[in-house]
Motif scaffolding. Structure first.
Motif, PDB file in Angstrom:
ATOM      1  N   PHE A   1       0.845  -1.195   0.000  1.00 24.64           N
ATOM      2  CA  PHE A   1       0.000   0.000   0.000  1.00 24.64           C
ATOM      3  C   PHE A   1       0.879   1.243   0.000  1.00 24.64           C
ATOM      4  O   PHE A   1       2.073   1.191   0.320  1.00 24.64           O
ATOM      5  N   ILE A   2       0.271   2.358  -0.362  1.00 24.77           N
ATOM      6  CA  ILE A   2       0.985   3.624  -0.502  1.00 24.77           C
ATOM      7  C   ILE A   2       0.306   4.676   0.358  1.00 24.77           C
ATOM      8  O   ILE A   2      -0.926   4.725   0.418  1.00 24.77           O
ATOM      9  N   TYR A   3       1.094   5.514   1.023  1.00 19.39           N
ATOM     10  CA  TYR A   3       0.516   6.687   1.664  1.00 19.39           C
ATOM     11  C   TYR A   3       1.449   7.884   1.477  1.00 19.39           C
ATOM     12  O   TYR A   3       2.659   7.739   1.276  1.00 19.39           O
ATOM     13  N   ASP A   4       0.841   9.053   1.515  1.00 16.82           N
ATOM     14  CA  ASP A   4       1.515  10.306   1.222  1.00 16.82           C
ATOM     15  C   ASP A   4       1.771  11.049   2.527  1.00 16.82           C
ATOM     16  O   ASP A   4       0.840  11.307   3.293  1.00 16.82           O
ATOM     17  N   MET A   5       3.016  11.408   2.788  1.00 23.95           N
ATOM     18  CA  MET A   5       3.373  12.093   4.030  1.00 23.95           C
ATOM     19  C   MET A   5       2.925  13.550   4.052  1.00 23.95           C
ATOM     20  O   MET A   5       3.040  14.217   5.078  1.00 23.95           O
ATOM     21  N   ALA A   6       2.425  14.056   2.928  1.00 21.69           N
ATOM     22  CA  ALA A   6       1.999  15.455   2.870  1.00 21.69           C
ATOM     23  C   ALA A   6       0.582  15.660   3.373  1.00 21.69           C
ATOM     24  O   ALA A   6       0.147  16.810   3.511  1.00 21.69           O
ATOM     25  N   ARG A   7      -0.139  14.576   3.636  1.00 18.16           N
ATOM     26  CA  ARG A   7      -1.528  14.707   4.088  1.00 18.16           C
ATOM     27  C   ARG A   7      -1.763  13.801   5.296  1.00 18.16           C
ATOM     28  O   ARG A   7      -1.046  12.816   5.490  1.00 18.16           O
ATOM     29  N   PRO A   8      -2.770  14.124   6.104  1.00 19.45           N
ATOM     30  CA  PRO A   8      -3.035  13.321   7.300  1.00 19.45           C
ATOM     31  C   PRO A   8      -3.186  11.837   6.976  1.00 19.45           C
ATOM     32  O   PRO A   8      -3.807  11.466   5.971  1.00 19.45           O
ATOM     33  N   VAL A   9      -2.622  11.008   7.829  1.00 21.12           N
ATOM     34  CA  VAL A   9      -2.698   9.562   7.637  1.00 21.12           C
ATOM     35  C   VAL A   9      -2.703   8.895   9.004  1.00 21.12           C
ATOM     36  O   VAL A   9      -2.124   9.409   9.974  1.00 21.12           O
ATOM     37  N   ARG A  10      -3.371   7.749   9.077  1.00 20.81           N
ATOM     38  CA  ARG A  10      -3.411   6.963  10.304  1.00 20.81           C
ATOM     39  C   ARG A  10      -3.193   5.502   9.953  1.00 20.81           C
ATOM     40  O   ARG A  10      -3.866   4.957   9.060  1.00 20.81           O
TER      41      ARG A  10
END
Length: 330
Positions: free
Chosen positions: A119-128
């Protein structure tokens, strides 16, 4: 680092090693939180009151970073406040869940992740990210601009786990796992070549998820477009990045370069400008750039004319760069 932190054991791992193995039991929780913070930056980490074991291995791969984490249950949350505090918003994380289960929230998606999924997530936006049991993850951390994706495109592929039983998913799962086990053991030139190949594969994956790859897409044009977008991402800050420079670097004519961008409903120059504008918009809202003038931010992203930058920024976002900075100042 917490006093008494163990030094990396180069005999067993060609990279940086942080582990609770040699830390007294009553110090492990504090050590583990510090180790996680040192690795992942401005992220709020919730860990158990008693930490039994935890290990973090990091190593470079060209311009990328490879990280393997083994540990007890934890929850990681990155809020808007934390994003403004740190400097990690220029990065994207591609992560393989090797062991355990997970839950990921980003961009209005809340998904479960199973072992073997990427999976991928972007550090520029909120993530949990919630890991409710003992786990192992293997991840690539890479500068967002090298993927050559617009921000809107990137939002569409975050928090969308890729099963290992799909063609690209299985290939990426195996590759991530192997790179995490061997990163740091390659010569710098080999690591750089491997990093570029990984980025190419990730770009193919992104294009497939965005529905851009179809049976009717000429394979030669598609492959060249991927390489060119990656090249633009790596050289975005160069003010001399022009269609002529790009064409020469890829041994093609400028005419052919324009032709393969026709399917993107844009031109090469507009693509470069839009990527630069997105980078400037992030920089202007970042705490680290608060002391820089707007002209300095623009020049740092390849713009040579302050008036031109201000004009195209307003056209793209409906406000001037200074208004954007005032509205989004940390």
């Amino acid at each position: 680092m917490t006093p008494g932190a163990p030094q990396p054991d180069e005999r067993t791992f060609a990279g940086n090693l942080l582990t609770t193995a040699t830390v007294p039991a009553h110090q492990r929780r504090a050590y583990w939180r510090e180790a996680l913070s040192r690795t992942f930056g401005a992220v709020d980490m919730s860990v158990p009151e008693e930490v039994n074991s935890g290990t973090i291995r990091t190593a470079p791969l060209g311009g990328l970073q490879v990280t393997t984490v083994d540990g007890d249950p934890l929850e990681a949350r990155r809020t808007r406040r934390l994003i403004a505090q740190g400097d990690e918003d220029q990065y994207v994380v591609v992560k393989l869940l090797s062991k355990g289960v997970a839950r990921l929230e980003q961009d209005a998606r809340d998904v479960g992740v199973r072992p073997g999924e990427v999976f991928i997530y972007d550090m520029a936006r909120p993530v949990r990210l919630i890991l409710p049991e003992c786990f192992q993850t293997k991840a690539l951390v890479l500068p967002r601009q090298v993927l050559g994706l617009s921000e809107s495109d990137l939002r569409q592929i975050t928090a969308s786990p890729l099963p290992s039983d799909t063609g690209l998913g299985g290939l990426l799962s195996i590759l991530l796992s192997r790179l995490a086990d061997t990163a740091g053991a390659y010569r710098p030139h080999t690591g750089e070549l491997l990093a570029r190949n990984v980025v190419d594969l990730l770009t193919v994956l992104a294009d497939e998820q965005l529905g851009r790859i179809s049976e009717g897409t000429p394979s030669g044009d598609a492959a060249m477009l991927l390489r060119i977008r990656n090249f633009i991402g790596r050289h975005l800050d160069d003010p001399d990045l022009t269609p002529e420079v790009i064409a020469h670097a890829h041994h093609i004519s400028v005419r052919y370069l324009h032709k393969i961008f026709e399917g993107e409903d844009t031109t090469v120059s507009r693509w470069i400008q839009s990527r630069r504008l997105e980078a400037c918009r992030r920089d202007l809202a970042h705490r680290e750039a608060a002391s820089l003038s707007i002209v300095a931010v623009a020049q740092g992203r390849g713009f040579t004319s302050a008036a031109h930058f201000s004009r195209v920024f307003r056209a793209a976002y409906g406000m001037s760069p200074s208004e954007w900075r005032d509205t989004h100042r940390p």
